[in-house]
Write an enzyme that holds these catalytic residues in place. Structure first.
Site, PDB file in Angstrom:
ATOM      1  N   THR A  55      89.898  19.985  34.705  1.00  0.00           N
ATOM      2  CA  THR A  55      88.445  20.164  34.751  1.00  0.00           C
ATOM      3  C   THR A  55      88.023  21.628  34.619  1.00  0.00           C
ATOM      4  O   THR A  55      88.731  22.535  35.081  1.00  0.00           O
ATOM      5  CB  THR A  55      87.896  19.603  36.080  1.00  0.00           C
ATOM      6  N   GLU A  62      85.920  22.901  36.390  1.00  0.00           N
ATOM      7  CA  GLU A  62      85.733  23.415  37.757  1.00  0.00           C
ATOM      8  C   GLU A  62      86.859  24.373  38.145  1.00  0.00           C
ATOM      9  O   GLU A  62      86.687  25.203  39.024  1.00  0.00           O
ATOM     10  CB  GLU A  62      85.672  22.260  38.756  1.00  0.00           C
ATOM     11  N   TYR A  78      87.910  20.282  45.558  1.00  0.00           N
ATOM     12  CA  TYR A  78      88.137  19.499  44.330  1.00  0.00           C
ATOM     13  C   TYR A  78      88.830  20.368  43.280  1.00  0.00           C
ATOM     14  O   TYR A  78      89.855  19.976  42.697  1.00  0.00           O
ATOM     15  CB  TYR A  78      86.794  18.976  43.790  1.00  0.00           C
ATOM     16  N   LYS A 119      92.635  20.011  41.699  1.00  0.00           N
ATOM     17  CA  LYS A 119      92.863  19.789  40.268  1.00  0.00           C
ATOM     18  C   LYS A 119      93.695  20.916  39.653  1.00  0.00           C
ATOM     19  O   LYS A 119      94.484  20.685  38.737  1.00  0.00           O
ATOM     20  CB  LYS A 119      91.515  19.686  39.542  1.00  0.00           C
TER      21      LYS A 119
HETATM   22  P1  NAP Z   1      84.904   8.617  38.066  1.00  0.00           P
HETATM   23  O1  NAP Z   1      83.871   7.857  37.305  1.00  0.00           O
HETATM   24  O2  NAP Z   1      84.601   9.109  39.425  1.00  0.00           O
HETATM   25  O3  NAP Z   1      86.222   7.676  38.123  1.00  0.00           O
HETATM   26  C1  NAP Z   1      87.283   7.986  38.977  1.00  0.00           C
HETATM   27  C2  NAP Z   1      88.264   6.840  38.950  1.00  0.00           C
HETATM   28  O4  NAP Z   1      89.321   7.114  39.887  1.00  0.00           O
HETATM   29  C3  NAP Z   1      87.666   5.474  39.379  1.00  0.00           C
HETATM   30  O5  NAP Z   1      88.273   4.463  38.628  1.00  0.00           O
HETATM   31  C4  NAP Z   1      88.084   5.374  40.838  1.00  0.00           C
HETATM   32  O6  NAP Z   1      88.140   4.049  41.336  1.00  0.00           O
HETATM   33  C5  NAP Z   1      89.483   5.966  40.723  1.00  0.00           C
HETATM   34  N1  NAP Z   1      90.038   6.365  42.014  1.00  0.00           N
HETATM   35  C6  NAP Z   1      89.468   7.126  42.965  1.00  0.00           C
HETATM   36  N2  NAP Z   1      90.294   7.252  44.023  1.00  0.00           N
HETATM   37  C7  NAP Z   1      91.421   6.551  43.718  1.00  0.00           C
HETATM   38  C8  NAP Z   1      92.616   6.281  44.405  1.00  0.00           C
HETATM   39  N3  NAP Z   1      92.837   6.725  45.636  1.00  0.00           N
HETATM   40  N4  NAP Z   1      93.560   5.530  43.782  1.00  0.00           N
HETATM   41  C9  NAP Z   1      93.341   5.023  42.553  1.00  0.00           C
HETATM   42  N5  NAP Z   1      92.211   5.229  41.852  1.00  0.00           N
HETATM   43  C10 NAP Z   1      91.266   5.982  42.432  1.00  0.00           C
HETATM   44  O7  NAP Z   1      85.399   9.878  37.223  1.00  0.00           O
HETATM   45  P2  NAP Z   1      85.252  10.168  35.642  1.00  0.00           P
HETATM   46  O8  NAP Z   1      83.977  10.882  35.421  1.00  0.00           O
HETATM   47  O9  NAP Z   1      85.579   8.955  34.886  1.00  0.00           O
HETATM   48  O10 NAP Z   1      86.388  11.253  35.456  1.00  0.00           O
HETATM   49  C11 NAP Z   1      87.721  10.870  35.128  1.00  0.00           C
HETATM   50  C12 NAP Z   1      88.669  11.971  35.557  1.00  0.00           C
HETATM   51  O11 NAP Z   1      88.337  13.178  34.888  1.00  0.00           O
HETATM   52  C13 NAP Z   1      88.650  12.305  37.038  1.00  0.00           C
HETATM   53  O12 NAP Z   1      89.966  12.675  37.386  1.00  0.00           O
HETATM   54  C14 NAP Z   1      87.739  13.510  37.126  1.00  0.00           C
HETATM   55  O13 NAP Z   1      88.068  14.290  38.257  1.00  0.00           O
HETATM   56  C15 NAP Z   1      88.064  14.211  35.838  1.00  0.00           C
HETATM   57  N6  NAP Z   1      87.002  14.999  35.214  1.00  0.00           N
HETATM   58  C16 NAP Z   1      85.764  14.458  35.041  1.00  0.00           C
HETATM   59  C17 NAP Z   1      84.803  15.197  34.377  1.00  0.00           C
HETATM   60  C18 NAP Z   1      83.425  14.639  34.125  1.00  0.00           C
HETATM   61  O14 NAP Z   1      82.510  15.435  33.850  1.00  0.00           O
HETATM   62  N7  NAP Z   1      83.236  13.325  34.139  1.00  0.00           N
HETATM   63  C19 NAP Z   1      85.104  16.485  33.893  1.00  0.00           C
HETATM   64  C20 NAP Z   1      86.388  16.984  34.088  1.00  0.00           C
HETATM   65  C21 NAP Z   1      87.339  16.229  34.731  1.00  0.00           C
HETATM   66  P3  NAP Z   1      86.801   3.320  41.879  1.00  0.00           P
HETATM   67  O15 NAP Z   1      86.061   2.850  40.655  1.00  0.00           O
HETATM   68  O16 NAP Z   1      87.332   2.218  42.705  1.00  0.00           O
HETATM   69  O17 NAP Z   1      86.010   4.342  42.646  1.00  0.00           O
HETATM   70  O1  F7E Z   2      76.655  18.682  39.579  1.00  0.00           O
HETATM   71  C1  F7E Z   2      73.849  20.631  40.756  1.00  0.00           C
HETATM   72  C2  F7E Z   2      75.194  20.852  41.407  1.00  0.00           C
HETATM   73  O2  F7E Z   2      77.740  16.750  40.698  1.00  0.00           O
HETATM   74  C3  F7E Z   2      76.234  19.474  38.493  1.00  0.00           C
HETATM   75  C4  F7E Z   2      82.328  16.149  38.023  1.00  0.00           C
HETATM   76  O3  F7E Z   2      82.464  15.172  37.013  1.00  0.00           O
HETATM   77  O4  F7E Z   2      81.880  17.881  36.408  1.00  0.00           O
HETATM   78  C5  F7E Z   2      81.362  17.224  37.551  1.00  0.00           C
HETATM   79  O5  F7E Z   2      81.164  18.155  38.620  1.00  0.00           O
HETATM   80  C6  F7E Z   2      75.374  20.604  39.016  1.00  0.00           C
HETATM   81  C7  F7E Z   2      75.982  21.349  40.197  1.00  0.00           C
HETATM   82  O6  F7E Z   2      78.736  17.738  38.594  1.00  0.00           O
HETATM   83  C8  F7E Z   2      72.152  18.048  42.649  1.00  0.00           C
HETATM   84  O7  F7E Z   2      75.109  21.787  42.478  1.00  0.00           O
HETATM   85  C9  F7E Z   2      71.671  20.004  41.859  1.00  0.00           C
HETATM   86  O8  F7E Z   2      75.770  22.722  40.017  1.00  0.00           O
HETATM   87  O9  F7E Z   2      76.693  16.427  38.421  1.00  0.00           O
HETATM   88  P1  F7E Z   2      77.433  17.292  39.353  1.00  0.00           P
HETATM   89  P2  F7E Z   2      79.800  18.910  38.855  1.00  0.00           P
HETATM   90  O10 F7E Z   2      79.792  19.359  40.260  1.00  0.00           O
HETATM   91  O11 F7E Z   2      79.581  19.949  37.805  1.00  0.00           O
HETATM   92  C10 F7E Z   2      83.149  18.549  36.618  1.00  0.00           C
HETATM   93  C11 F7E Z   2      83.562  19.166  35.301  1.00  0.00           C
HETATM   94  C12 F7E Z   2      84.165  17.647  37.233  1.00  0.00           C
HETATM   95  O12 F7E Z   2      85.353  17.810  36.994  1.00  0.00           O
HETATM   96  C13 F7E Z   2      83.703  16.747  38.327  1.00  0.00           C
HETATM   97  O13 F7E Z   2      84.626  15.666  38.489  1.00  0.00           O
HETATM   98  O14 F7E Z   2      74.151  20.049  39.505  1.00  0.00           O
HETATM   99  N1  F7E Z   2      72.962  19.740  41.504  1.00  0.00           N
HETATM  100  N2  F7E Z   2      71.173  18.990  42.558  1.00  0.00           N
HETATM  101  C14 F7E Z   2      73.284  18.523  41.974  1.00  0.00           C
HETATM  102  N3  F7E Z   2      74.429  17.809  41.856  1.00  0.00           N
HETATM  103  C15 F7E Z   2      74.440  16.581  42.426  1.00  0.00           C
HETATM  104  N4  F7E Z   2      75.569  15.832  42.306  1.00  0.00           N
HETATM  105  N5  F7E Z   2      73.376  16.084  43.111  1.00  0.00           N
HETATM  106  C16 F7E Z   2      72.195  16.767  43.249  1.00  0.00           C
HETATM  107  O15 F7E Z   2      71.246  16.304  43.869  1.00  0.00           O
END
Ligand code: NAP
Ligand code: F7E
Length: 342
Positions: A133, A135, A156, A160
Site C-alpha cells: 500500500t 500508506e 496498518y 503492511k
Molecule cells: P477490503 O474490502 O477491506 O477486503 C479485505 C478482505 O480481507 C475481506 O475479504 C475480509 O473479509 C478479509 N479479511 C479481513 N480479515 C481477515 C482475516 N483475519 N482472515 C481472512 N480474511 C480476512 O480491502 P480491499 O480494499 O479489497 O483491499 C484489498 C487488499 O489491498 C487489502 O490487503 C488492503 O489492505 C490492500 N490495499 C487496499 C487499497 C485500497 O485502496 N483499496 C490500497 C492499497 C492496499 P470480510 O469480507 O469477512 O471482512
Molecule cells: O481515508 C480522510 C482520512 O479511510 C482517506 C485503505 O484502502 O487506502 C485506504 O486508506 C482520507 C484520509 O482511506 C474521513 O483521514 C476524512 O486522509 O478512505 P480512507 P486511507 O486511510 O487513505 C490505502 C492506500 C490503504 O491501503 C487502505 O487499506 O480521508 N477522511 N474524513 C476520512 N476517512 C474516513 N475513513 N472517514 C472519514 O469520515
C-alpha cells in the site's frame, strides 16, 4: 492440444479487490478458489453474482479459513496446490488500526508470513502477490515511486511494510516468485462504507433524497491519488505474468483532496454546496442548511497528508495504465448507488 486451466487462490475474496480480481481471473478462464472467514452475518455480497452465473460458478470455489489460522492455510494450499496466490486479506482500515493495532499486525504481517511459509514448504513454484500500500510511504513527500523511502505512520502501514519485507525476503532467500504491489487508494461501487469516498457518495445521495440530514467527516484537506479497483486488479494479475518477480507502484498520478472529492461529487449530483468557517467549525451548506460538519472523532492520531504515485515502472514493464480517472470513478460510484437505492 489441451491446456491445463490455471488455478488461483485468493485470500480476501469477499473484499472489494477480491471480487474484482475473481471476476477478472474467471474471465481469463482460471479456476478460482477464495478464502472467506466465518462471520455472524453474510459476508459474500460482493461475490454472490459470480454464483448466479452457473458457467462461472463451475470454476469458483469458496473455503473457510482465516489469516490467523496457520494450519488451515497450510492445509488449503496443500490441497488446492494453486499456480498463483493473491493475498488481499487484511484488516485494511487505517483509522481502525489505531484502535486494534495488535490484531492488525497479527493478520496483516503474520498472516502474510503464514502463507509464504506454507508456499516454501509445500511448493516454492507457486507465485505470490502481496497487497502492499501507498500508506507505507507515510510522511515521505510526493510523488512516490518504488525508490521513495518508506516512512509508515500507522499500525496498518507498519504491518503492511513488514509484510512487504517478508515478501522480498522469501523471494530472495527461497527464489519464490513473490511480488509486492504498492497500490495507491482505489475505490469502486464495492468500496466499504467506512472509507471516505463511499461515505461521501452514499452520504450525499442520502441527503439529496431526504434520508439523511448531515454527513460528518474528519480531515478534508488530506490528499490522495484515487484510482478504480477494476483497473488496479489487472495490474496485480500482470505482475504474476512477468518473467521475473518484482515490486510495482500502481496509481493514477493525479492527486485530489477529500474536499475536492466532495465538491466534484456534489456538482455531479446537482447539489450546489458552499463552504463556510475554518477548522472544526468548517461546514458545507446546501440552500442555507448545514449538510456537512467536521468531527474530531474522525481525525487520526497521525495522518498521511499527501499521496501521489508515479506508475512509470508499471507502465513500462507491465504495459499497464489506468482507464478510469476521478470523474469516471465518481460517475461509476454514483450510478451504482442510485441504481441500488430502495
Ligand atoms: P477490503 O474490502 O477491506 O477486503 C479485505 C478482505 O480481507 C475481506 O475479504 C475480509 O473479509 C478479509 N479479511 C479481513 N480479515 C481477515 C482475516 N483475519 N482472515 C481472512 N480474511 C480476512 O480491502 P480491499 O480494499 O479489497 O483491499 C484489498 C487488499 O489491498 C487489502 O490487503 C488492503 O489492505 C490492500 N490495499 C487496499 C487499497 C485500497 O485502496 N483499496 C490500497 C492499497 C492496499 P470480510 O469480507 O469477512 O471482512
Ligand atoms: O481515508 C480522510 C482520512 O479511510 C482517506 C485503505 O484502502 O487506502 C485506504 O486508506 C482520507 C484520509 O482511506 C474521513 O483521514 C476524512 O486522509 O478512505 P480512507 P486511507 O486511510 O487513505 C490505502 C492506500 C490503504 O491501503 C487502505 O487499506 O480521508 N477522511 N474524513 C476520512 N476517512 C474516513 N475513513 N472517514 C472519514 O469520515
Amino acid at each position: 492440444m489441451s491446456f491445463k486451466k490455471k488455478v488461483a487462490l485468493v485470500f480476501g475474496v469477499t473484499g472489494q479487490d477480491g471480487s474484482y480480481l475473481s471476476k477478472l481471473l474467471l474471465k481469463k478462464n482460471y479456476q478460482v478458489h477464495g478464502i472467506k472467514r466465518r462471520s455472524s452475518t453474510r459476508n459474500t455480497e460482493r461475490i454472490d453474482d459470480i454464483y448466479e452465473d452457473i458457467n462461472e460458478a463451475k470454476n469458483f470455489y469458496l473455503h473457510y479459513s482465516d489469516l490467523s489460522d496457520g494450519l488451515s492455510i497450510y492445509h488449503l494450499i496443500k490441497k488446492i496446490n494453486p499456480d498463483e496466490i493473491y493475498n488481499l486479506a487484511a484488516q485494511s482500515h487505517v483509522a481502525v488500526s489505531f484502535e486494534i493495532p495488535e490484531h492488525t499486525m497479527i493478520i496483516n504481517t503474520l498472516g502474510t508470513l503464514k502463507i509464504l511459509e506454507s508456499i516454501k514448504i509445500i511448493n516454492p513454484k507457486i507465485k505470490f502477490y502481496q497487497a502492499g500500500t501507498s500508506e507505507m510511504f507515510g510522511s515521505s513527500p510526493p510523488p512516490q515511486n518504488e525508490n521513495t523511502p518508506f516512512y509508515p505512520i500507522s499500525p496498518y502501514a507498519i504491518s503492511k511494510l513488514s509484510a512487504y519485507w517478508i515478501t522480498i525476503n522469501y523471494r530472495e532467500s527461497y527464489k519464490i516468485f513473490a511480488c509486492n504491489g504498492i497500490l495507491f487508494n482505489h475505490e469502486s461501487p464495492l468500496r466499504g462504507e467506512t472509507f471516505v469516498t463511499q461515505k461521501i457518495i452514499k452520504g450525499l445521495i442520502n441527503i439529496k433524497l431526504g434520508k439523511q440530514k448531515k454527513l460528518y467527516l474528519g480531515n478534508i484537506y488530506s490528499k490522495r491519488d484515487w484510482g478504480h479497483a477494476e483497473d488496479f486488479v489487472e495490474a496485480m494479475w500482470k505482475m504474476l505474468q512477468q518473467k521475473k518477480p518484482d515490486d510495482y507502484v500502481i496509481s493514477t498520478g493525479k492527486q485530489y483532496s477529500v474536499k475536492d472529492f466532495i465538491d466534484i461529487s456534489a456538482i455531479k449530483l446537482n447539489m450546489p454546496i458552499t463552504w463556510r468557517g475554518v477548522g472544526l467549525k468548517e461546514k458545507a451548506y446546501l440552500n442555507d442548511k448545514v449538510v456537512i460538519e467536521i468531527k474530531l472523532k474522525y481525525f487520526r492520531p497521525s495522518e498521511v497528508s499527501s499521496l501521489k504515485g508515479n506508475y512509470n515502472k508499471a507502465k513500462k514493464l507491465l504495459k499497464w495504465k489506468p482507464k478510469y480517472d476521478i470523474h469516471s470513478l465518481i460517475d461509476d460510484m454514483i450510478n451504482n448507488e442510485i441504481d441500488n437505492f430502495d
